[in-house]
Scaffold this active site. Structure first.
Site, mmCIF file in Angstrom:
data_model
loop_
_atom_site.group_PDB
_atom_site.id
_atom_site.type_symbol
_atom_site.label_atom_id
_atom_site.label_comp_id
_atom_site.label_asym_id
_atom_site.label_seq_id
_atom_site.Cartn_x
_atom_site.Cartn_y
_atom_site.Cartn_z
ATOM 1 N N HIS A 144 0.852 -1.198 0.000
ATOM 2 C CA HIS A 144 0.000 0.000 0.000
ATOM 3 C C HIS A 144 0.883 1.241 0.000
ATOM 4 C CE1 HIS A 144 -4.061 1.803 0.674
ATOM 5 N NE2 HIS A 144 -3.277 2.847 0.921
ATOM 6 N N CYS A 145 0.978 1.868 -1.167
ATOM 7 C CA CYS A 145 1.708 3.125 -1.287
ATOM 8 C C CYS A 145 1.076 3.923 -2.420
ATOM 9 C CB CYS A 145 3.200 2.886 -1.536
ATOM 10 S SG CYS A 145 3.564 1.737 -2.890
ATOM 11 N N HIS A 146 1.492 5.164 -2.564
ATOM 12 C CA HIS A 146 0.896 6.061 -3.560
ATOM 13 C C HIS A 146 2.002 6.791 -4.309
ATOM 14 C CE1 HIS A 146 -2.942 5.648 -1.358
ATOM 15 N NE2 HIS A 146 -2.241 5.891 -0.261
ATOM 16 N N TYR A 156 -7.975 17.261 -1.696
ATOM 17 C CA TYR A 156 -6.710 17.719 -1.112
ATOM 18 C C TYR A 156 -5.692 17.870 -2.239
ATOM 19 C CZ TYR A 156 -5.114 12.841 -1.498
ATOM 20 O OH TYR A 156 -4.776 11.591 -1.971
ATOM 21 N N ARG A 194 -10.532 0.283 -5.864
ATOM 22 C CA ARG A 194 -10.666 0.797 -4.499
ATOM 23 C C ARG A 194 -11.929 1.634 -4.370
ATOM 24 N NH1 ARG A 194 -7.108 4.980 -0.786
ATOM 25 N NH2 ARG A 194 -6.949 3.629 1.034
ATOM 26 N N HIS A 207 -5.753 -0.344 5.891
ATOM 27 C CA HIS A 207 -5.376 0.376 7.112
ATOM 28 C C HIS A 207 -6.081 -0.147 8.376
ATOM 29 C CE1 HIS A 207 -3.409 2.894 4.308
ATOM 30 N NE2 HIS A 207 -4.357 3.775 4.093
ATOM 31 N N ASP A 232 2.124 2.995 3.231
ATOM 32 C CA ASP A 232 1.220 4.126 2.989
ATOM 33 C C ASP A 232 1.989 5.383 2.580
ATOM 34 O OD1 ASP A 232 -1.310 5.310 2.744
ATOM 35 O OD2 ASP A 232 -1.293 6.068 4.800
ATOM 36 N N ASN A 287 -2.341 13.485 4.102
ATOM 37 C CA ASN A 287 -3.307 13.944 5.109
ATOM 38 C C ASN A 287 -2.987 13.438 6.519
ATOM 39 O OD1 ASN A 287 -5.144 15.325 3.199
ATOM 40 N ND2 ASN A 287 -5.516 13.248 2.442
#
Length: 287
Positions: free
Chosen positions: A26-28, A44, A119, A176, A243, A248
């Site tokens: 899980h990463c962006h 955001y 998702r 999460h 993550d 945020n």
């Protein structure tokens, strides 16, 4: 202008060596905005966190594989995600965000680009949750491609959603740790419901976002027993992720090296770590 803090410039090096083929599940990536603009109707605006920085972090940590989750700030434009997956030469997979107008042709194109899941956000700060009919239709569409669902949900919404999840006809992942509040303890209904998904063969959980369930102060020790409990309850269907770049964040910016060490502390058994870090993501994402 960005309204999120950037990740740490120099995260620590973990004290523990990750096993070969470890996957950050899980990463962006964000932008860069001058190449991959952010969506006009975003909730955001992050600072750029492009593929090059993610790949550098993974080299620093000893991560060889990853699953990049489409960021809400990019909306349904998957250009940045597809570019990153292609540049990884098979080391990365992706999770998409699909809207009400999604066609089978779009899913087919995303699948060809290495996307393996859709998702859905059920967290208030990211907008309205999907309409039930849209959720059901997209679930059916992606199931035909062998995909699964990733569900971004928080504690109260998780409790209400659990009966629906138990009836899903395809695998699903709760991101999460369901964003439960660590301060409410292991016995809180939302977390107990999450643990009970151990008896649902289609259910998976990511032990990511430990900072999001904690009090916001590194190294988030109050989150450790939650990771441990999930790893014991369903070791063959738990995934781990950083993550990064931690969009945020409300408290301390996570140190990704510390997150690796926290996982080793929470899961002291080497065989369990091998399943969670390597075997489970390889099976779910087709590495």
């Amino acid at each position: 202008m960005p309204d999120c803090l950037p990740p740490l410039d120099a995260p620590s090096r973990p004290h523990h060596a990750l096993p070969p083929l470890t996957c950050d599940s899980h990463c962006h990536i964000f932008g860069p905005a001058d190449v991959f603009p952010y969506a006009a109707q975003r909730s955001y605006t992050p600072p750029d966190a492009p593929y090059e920085k993610l790949a550098a972090l993974h080299r620093h940590l000893g991560v060889e594989r990853a699953v990049i989750v489409q960021a809400a700030c990019h909306g349904d434009d998957h250009s940045a995600l597809l570019d990153a997956v292609a540049r990884s030469e098979g080391r990365y997979r992706g999770v998409g965000l699909l809207g009400a107008e999604t066609t089978d042709a779009k899913i087919e194109a995303l699948h060809a680009g290495g996307i393996r899941a859709a998702r859905f956000n059920f967290v208030a700060h990211l907008g309205k949750p999907p309409a039930p009919d849209v959720f059901d239709r997209i679930a059916r569409q992606v199931a035909a491609f062998g995909w699964h669902l990733c569900l971004h949900v928080d504690g109260p919404a998780l409790t209400a959603l659990l009966p629906t999840l138990r009836q899903l006809p395809l695998p699903f992942v709760v991101d999460h740790m369901g964003r439960v509040r660590a301060g409410d303890g292991l016995d809180q209904p939302a977390f107990q419901g999450l643990l009970q998904l151990a008896d649902v063969a289609q259910a998976w959980v990511k032990v990511s976002g430990v900072d999001r369930i904690s009090l916001g102060k590194r190294p988030y020790p109050e989150g450790l027993p939650f990771v441990s409990a999930l790893a014991r309850a369903m070791p063959d269907r738990v995934l781990w992720g950083t993550d990064w770049p931690h969009p945020n964040v409300a408290g301390d910016m996570p140190d990704d090296g510390e997150l690796v060490d926290l996982f080793f502390q929470a899961v002291p058994d080497a065989q369990a770590r091998q399943r969670i870090l390597v075997d489970n993501p390889a099976r779910l994402y087709g590495f």
